[in-house]
Design a protein around this motif. Sequence first.
Motif, PDB file in Angstrom:
ATOM      1  N   THR A 145      -7.874  -1.956  -2.943  1.00 56.65           N
ATOM      2  CA  THR A 145      -6.967  -1.653  -1.843  1.00 56.65           C
ATOM      3  C   THR A 145      -7.303  -2.596  -0.689  1.00 56.65           C
ATOM      4  O   THR A 145      -8.470  -2.723  -0.312  1.00 56.65           O
ATOM      5  CB  THR A 145      -7.116  -0.191  -1.385  1.00 56.65           C
ATOM      6  OG1 THR A 145      -6.899   0.679  -2.517  1.00 56.65           O
ATOM      7  CG2 THR A 145      -6.113   0.144  -0.306  1.00 56.65           C
ATOM      8  N   ALA A 205     -10.448  -3.536   1.466  1.00 56.11           N
ATOM      9  CA  ALA A 205     -10.962  -2.314   2.085  1.00 56.11           C
ATOM     10  C   ALA A 205     -11.663  -1.420   1.079  1.00 56.11           C
ATOM     11  O   ALA A 205     -12.484  -0.584   1.444  1.00 56.11           O
ATOM     12  CB  ALA A 205      -9.803  -1.541   2.738  1.00 56.11           C
ATOM     13  N   TRP A 206     -11.314  -1.585  -0.200  1.00 60.16           N
ATOM     14  CA  TRP A 206     -11.989  -0.812  -1.262  1.00 60.16           C
ATOM     15  C   TRP A 206     -11.811  -1.581  -2.569  1.00 60.16           C
ATOM     16  O   TRP A 206     -10.748  -2.142  -2.843  1.00 60.16           O
ATOM     17  CB  TRP A 206     -11.387   0.587  -1.405  1.00 60.16           C
ATOM     18  CG  TRP A 206     -12.103   1.392  -2.432  1.00 60.16           C
ATOM     19  CD1 TRP A 206     -13.219   2.151  -2.253  1.00 60.16           C
ATOM     20  CD2 TRP A 206     -11.794   1.475  -3.840  1.00 60.16           C
ATOM     21  NE1 TRP A 206     -13.617   2.712  -3.445  1.00 60.16           N
ATOM     22  CE2 TRP A 206     -12.763   2.301  -4.435  1.00 60.16           C
ATOM     23  CE3 TRP A 206     -10.789   0.929  -4.638  1.00 60.16           C
ATOM     24  CZ2 TRP A 206     -12.757   2.606  -5.798  1.00 60.16           C
ATOM     25  CZ3 TRP A 206     -10.791   1.222  -5.987  1.00 60.16           C
ATOM     26  CH2 TRP A 206     -11.763   2.053  -6.553  1.00 60.16           C
ATOM     27  N   ARG A 231     -11.533   1.601   9.789  1.00 59.54           N
ATOM     28  CA  ARG A 231     -11.024   1.038   8.530  1.00 59.54           C
ATOM     29  C   ARG A 231      -9.713   0.280   8.727  1.00 59.54           C
ATOM     30  O   ARG A 231      -9.155  -0.227   7.774  1.00 59.54           O
ATOM     31  CB  ARG A 231     -10.835   2.168   7.510  1.00 59.54           C
ATOM     32  CG  ARG A 231     -12.157   2.782   7.046  1.00 59.54           C
ATOM     33  CD  ARG A 231     -11.923   4.145   6.417  1.00 59.54           C
ATOM     34  NE  ARG A 231     -13.161   4.720   5.891  1.00 59.54           N
ATOM     35  CZ  ARG A 231     -14.071   5.348   6.646  1.00 59.54           C
ATOM     36  NH1 ARG A 231     -13.890   5.463   7.957  1.00 59.54           N
ATOM     37  NH2 ARG A 231     -15.169   5.837   6.090  1.00 59.54           N
ATOM     38  N   GLY A 256       0.819  -1.207   0.000  1.00 59.10           N
ATOM     39  CA  GLY A 256       0.000   0.000   0.000  1.00 59.10           C
ATOM     40  C   GLY A 256       0.853   1.256   0.000  1.00 59.10           C
ATOM     41  O   GLY A 256       1.947   1.303   0.579  1.00 59.10           O
ATOM     42  N   LEU A 270      -8.145   5.366   0.539  1.00 56.56           N
ATOM     43  CA  LEU A 270      -8.236   3.961   0.139  1.00 56.56           C
ATOM     44  C   LEU A 270      -8.550   3.830  -1.350  1.00 56.56           C
ATOM     45  O   LEU A 270      -8.028   2.936  -2.027  1.00 56.56           O
ATOM     46  CB  LEU A 270      -9.290   3.250   0.979  1.00 56.56           C
ATOM     47  CG  LEU A 270      -8.960   3.095   2.464  1.00 56.56           C
ATOM     48  CD1 LEU A 270     -10.162   2.538   3.218  1.00 56.56           C
ATOM     49  CD2 LEU A 270      -7.746   2.196   2.668  1.00 56.56           C
ATOM     50  N   CYS A 296     -10.812   9.454   4.469  1.00 57.51           N
ATOM     51  CA  CYS A 296     -10.258   8.102   4.594  1.00 57.51           C
ATOM     52  C   CYS A 296     -10.686   7.224   3.419  1.00 57.51           C
ATOM     53  O   CYS A 296      -9.878   6.428   2.902  1.00 57.51           O
ATOM     54  CB  CYS A 296     -10.678   7.472   5.921  1.00 57.51           C
ATOM     55  SG  CYS A 296      -9.825   8.196   7.353  1.00 57.51           S
ATOM     56  N   ASP A 297     -11.926   7.362   2.979  1.00 58.07           N
ATOM     57  CA  ASP A 297     -12.370   6.604   1.802  1.00 58.07           C
ATOM     58  C   ASP A 297     -11.581   7.006   0.558  1.00 58.07           C
ATOM     59  O   ASP A 297     -11.253   6.169  -0.286  1.00 58.07           O
ATOM     60  CB  ASP A 297     -13.864   6.820   1.565  1.00 58.07           C
ATOM     61  CG  ASP A 297     -14.729   6.060   2.553  1.00 58.07           C
ATOM     62  OD1 ASP A 297     -14.214   5.142   3.227  1.00 58.07           O
ATOM     63  OD2 ASP A 297     -15.935   6.386   2.657  1.00 58.07           O
ATOM     64  N   VAL A 310      -6.374  -3.874   3.318  1.00 60.21           N
ATOM     65  CA  VAL A 310      -5.818  -3.451   4.597  1.00 60.21           C
ATOM     66  C   VAL A 310      -5.803  -4.653   5.533  1.00 60.21           C
ATOM     67  O   VAL A 310      -6.836  -5.313   5.723  1.00 60.21           O
ATOM     68  CB  VAL A 310      -6.645  -2.293   5.202  1.00 60.21           C
ATOM     69  CG1 VAL A 310      -6.199  -2.007   6.624  1.00 60.21           C
ATOM     70  CG2 VAL A 310      -6.528  -1.038   4.347  1.00 60.21           C
ATOM     71  N   THR A 361      -2.666   3.402   2.149  1.00 59.53           N
ATOM     72  CA  THR A 361      -3.066   2.677   3.357  1.00 59.53           C
ATOM     73  C   THR A 361      -2.428   3.243   4.618  1.00 59.53           C
ATOM     74  O   THR A 361      -2.863   2.922   5.723  1.00 59.53           O
ATOM     75  CB  THR A 361      -2.711   1.192   3.224  1.00 59.53           C
ATOM     76  OG1 THR A 361      -1.317   1.068   2.904  1.00 59.53           O
ATOM     77  CG2 THR A 361      -3.541   0.529   2.130  1.00 59.53           C
ATOM     78  N   MET A 418      -6.837   1.405   9.198  1.00 58.44           N
ATOM     79  CA  MET A 418      -5.730   2.069   8.506  1.00 58.44           C
ATOM     80  C   MET A 418      -4.647   2.473   9.502  1.00 58.44           C
ATOM     81  O   MET A 418      -4.918   2.647  10.696  1.00 58.44           O
ATOM     82  CB  MET A 418      -6.238   3.310   7.770  1.00 58.44           C
ATOM     83  CG  MET A 418      -7.279   3.023   6.715  1.00 58.44           C
ATOM     84  SD  MET A 418      -8.031   4.534   6.065  1.00 58.44           S
ATOM     85  CE  MET A 418      -6.639   5.206   5.133  1.00 58.44           C
ATOM     86  N   ASP A 439      -0.946  -4.802   3.975  1.00 57.15           N
ATOM     87  CA  ASP A 439      -1.578  -3.698   3.250  1.00 57.15           C
ATOM     88  C   ASP A 439      -1.042  -3.728   1.825  1.00 57.15           C
ATOM     89  O   ASP A 439       0.181  -3.732   1.626  1.00 57.15           O
ATOM     90  CB  ASP A 439      -1.216  -2.353   3.867  1.00 57.15           C
ATOM     91  CG  ASP A 439      -1.751  -2.150   5.279  1.00 57.15           C
ATOM     92  OD1 ASP A 439      -2.601  -2.943   5.706  1.00 57.15           O
ATOM     93  OD2 ASP A 439      -1.289  -1.204   5.934  1.00 57.15           O
TER      94      ASP A 439
END
Length: 430
Positions: free
Chosen positions: A419, A426-427, A150, A68, A122, A118-119, A421, A127, A152, A378
Amino acid sequence: MRAIRGELLHFLGDPAERGADAVEHFPDGLLIVREGLVAEAGPAAALLAKLPADARIDDRRGRLILPGFVDTHIHCAQTDIIASPGGQLLEWLDRYTWPVERRFADPAHATEVAEFFCDELLRNGTTTAAVYPTVHRASVEALFEAALRRRMRVISGKVLMDRNCPAFLCESCEGGHAESVALIERWHGRGRLLYAVTPRFAATSTPQQMRLAGQLFADHAGIYLQSHLAENRAEVAWIRELYPDARSYLDVYERYGQLGPRSVFAHCVWLDDADRRRMAATGAAMSFCPTSNLFLGSGLFDLAQADAAGVRVGIGTDVGAGTSFSMLRTLAEAYKVLQLNGQSLAAERAFYLATLGGARSLYLDDRIGSFAPGREADFVVLDPTATPLLARRSAACGTLAERLFVLMMLGDDRAVAETWVMGEPAWRRP
């Protein structure tokens, strides 16, 4: 346990120092994750046989999997002023930054922005980030809450300002110190969160606040200190007026005990060789922020001189003066900045700076930044066919270096397919 199959790339060191030996690349690789940590990474042919019969395998062949991205300097509170035109640094602060940061006194607003922020990290494959909130405690609480949910890794802390800023953002030196202590006790080391003492820059803190910030940094094991340094010529001249006894802008921070391992200074454009050597000797790190330096007309970062001095360097998007959350876009601008400075940035070095190099600058390379066993899992899954042009150009590439360069120069958030995590998605791009 689960495993992800695809083209794996990570770094064992700095390509500028170790050349090809710094790069570990598995065209058909397997990343094995156990309880959120990397168990093993290597060629799929050798590792598939090691998996238990019930192991879950996520097939991402045709995609490039890297650790990440690590953003070493970004402002959550400036999300809503990205792409605001006009002025250089000090004017930009007056026109845009102060008014938007005032709104973070409202916890509901702070929460809404932190969730989006934060979104967005990601969505762009980031990360880990070193983040500025505002002077308001609510802004720190909201950011840490959003990152915690999340899972992170976020480094942040309440911004300290007790002079040379609007009254609605100015605090007492004692009040800022007390709130910082309370926030450290509540958040540092919780989940993957880490606290950073955050004097905005030397101009907006009195000598007493600078002294207390340095004391906080010294008194609490494992915490960070982040600030701005030598971004703009007018800013440097102002610091000289405010601290006439200091040898340089950097010397102001050193006088107040703010240099050392886990101190990170953004920009570092207008430094001399003595400053760079001092940063290297103390273990302080630089965050190279190319898009904001270009956007505000601040100047050109000198990576060659930082390398020669042995300073740790990471990459920062510096949103909102920075113009993109995308590390790919930021690396493209870093290449151009260095071209203007008579230097070159090889693609392998660029991706190192965005991953393991960033982790090293934050003293986190024992936990993130690579696929070495035991590292937190990550990673970002990049799609080299994300746009028609990227697909066409990538298909014509003959080497890994060329493919990475094309991805860096033509890629953006659309190239981020997923992505992950701590070993979990996470996304994902719809």
